[in-house]
Scaffold this active site. Structure first.
Site, PDB file in Angstrom:
ATOM      1  N   VAL A   1       0.849  -1.182  -0.036  1.00  0.00           N
ATOM      2  CA  VAL A   1       0.106  -0.043   0.101  1.00  0.00           C
ATOM      3  C   VAL A   1       0.887   1.280   0.034  1.00  0.00           C
ATOM      4  O   VAL A   1       0.564   2.157  -0.814  1.00  0.00           O
ATOM      5  CB  VAL A   1      -1.008   0.120   1.250  1.00  0.00           C
ATOM      6  N   TYR A   2       1.933   1.097   1.050  1.00  0.00           N
ATOM      7  CA  TYR A   2       2.750   2.458   0.794  1.00  0.00           C
ATOM      8  C   TYR A   2       3.543   2.706  -0.383  1.00  0.00           C
ATOM      9  O   TYR A   2       3.421   3.793  -1.013  1.00  0.00           O
ATOM     10  CB  TYR A   2       3.840   2.353   2.041  1.00  0.00           C
ATOM     11  N   SER A   3       4.117   1.701  -1.185  1.00  0.00           N
ATOM     12  CA  SER A   3       4.849   1.843  -2.357  1.00  0.00           C
ATOM     13  C   SER A   3       3.872   2.272  -3.346  1.00  0.00           C
ATOM     14  O   SER A   3       4.235   3.015  -4.261  1.00  0.00           O
ATOM     15  CB  SER A   3       5.100   0.423  -2.594  1.00  0.00           C
TER      16      SER A   3
END
Length: 264
Positions: free
Chosen positions: A153-155
């Site tokens: 998700v962060y990426s």
């Protein structure tokens, strides 16, 4: 003297960027979610200001466009204008697979990382139009499209910011506003240490490569600030982990022990 706003600057790389700007004699407005955190950052940063530089602080939630507008207005009032805006505010939760990441963590990462940068960029570009200035968006792990465990998700948010920044570069081309991006590399920040504490096995299993690739914030921030201040080109990309630096890291990797400073 530059007049700068750094979002998400009460700690971590944002705090270090603000400090380096002040040390070089530039006025800075720092921001964070709580007034207590902002007041603490201003108190710690004030002694770092050189010459006529001064630091001011504003509590702001960057996921609220109205509050980002107020941040711009407060900065213009405090500094007399803004010609450098750094979208740094971000959240990383990187210890769980996508399917196991809580809805609350997903929302926080998407709204802070994506919407916060979009809103900040909109406000800064509008405010600088006709006056000139520069906007830098801080990217992060995954912005290059590489897939890393636990960072799905962060990426995705950071990959999206790369696309967003490239689009904005094209839109401001030919105007008096310049847009760039900053890739700070793998830095051991308060957030990184929080994630390490949540998943100590990941640090243990990857200790060798982490000692090669990770850096201390204070070692990287001066380089990033100098590159941003020297930038004259729309679309400039400031990158810490260049291919040359990466090669040198691996050639001397066995001698590095970055993590021991933090008791890891």
């Amino acid at each position: 003297m530059r007049r700068a706003v750094v979002t998400g600057s009460t700690k971590g790389i944002g705090f270090a960027l603000a400090r380096e700007l002040l040390r070089r004699g530039h006025g800075v407005v720092v921001s964070g979610r709580t007034q207590a955190a902002v007041d603490d950052a201003v108190e710690r940063l004030a002694p770092e200001a050189a010459g006529e530089a001064a630091v001011h602080g504003v509590a702001v939630d960057v996921t609220d466009p109205a509050q980002v507008e107020k941040l711009w207005d407060a900065a213009v009032e405090a500094l007399g204008g803004v010609d450098l805006w750094i979208n740094n505010a971000g959240v990383a939760n990187t210890t769980r697979p996508i399917a196991e990441t809580s809805a609350a963590d997903v929302r926080t990462m998407v709204t802070t990382n994506m919407l916060g940068t979009v809103y900040g960029s909109q406000v800064a570009v509008r405010g600088m139009s006709g006056k000139g200035g520069q906007v830098f968006n801080i990217l992060g792990g995954g912005s290059d499209g590489r897939i890393r465990p636990g960072m799905g998700v962060y990426s995705a948010t950071k990959r999206g910011l790369d696309s967003f920044t490239r689009a904005l570069v094209k839109e401001v081309d030919g105007t008096d506003v310049r847009v760039g991006q900053v890739s700070p590399g793998m830095l051991v920040t308060e957030g990184w240490l929080r994630e390490a504490a949540a998943a100590p096995e990941q640090v243990r299993d990857q200790r060798k490569i982490l000692n090669i690739l990770c850096d201390h914030v204070d070692d990287v921030a001066p380089y990033l600030v100098d590159r941003m201040l020297a930038s004259k080109k729309n679309g400039d990309a400031v990158k810490w982990l260049t291919s040359g630096r990466m090669t040198r890291k691996f050639l001397t990797g066995g001698k590095r022990d970055v993590l021991s400073r933090y008791g890891l």
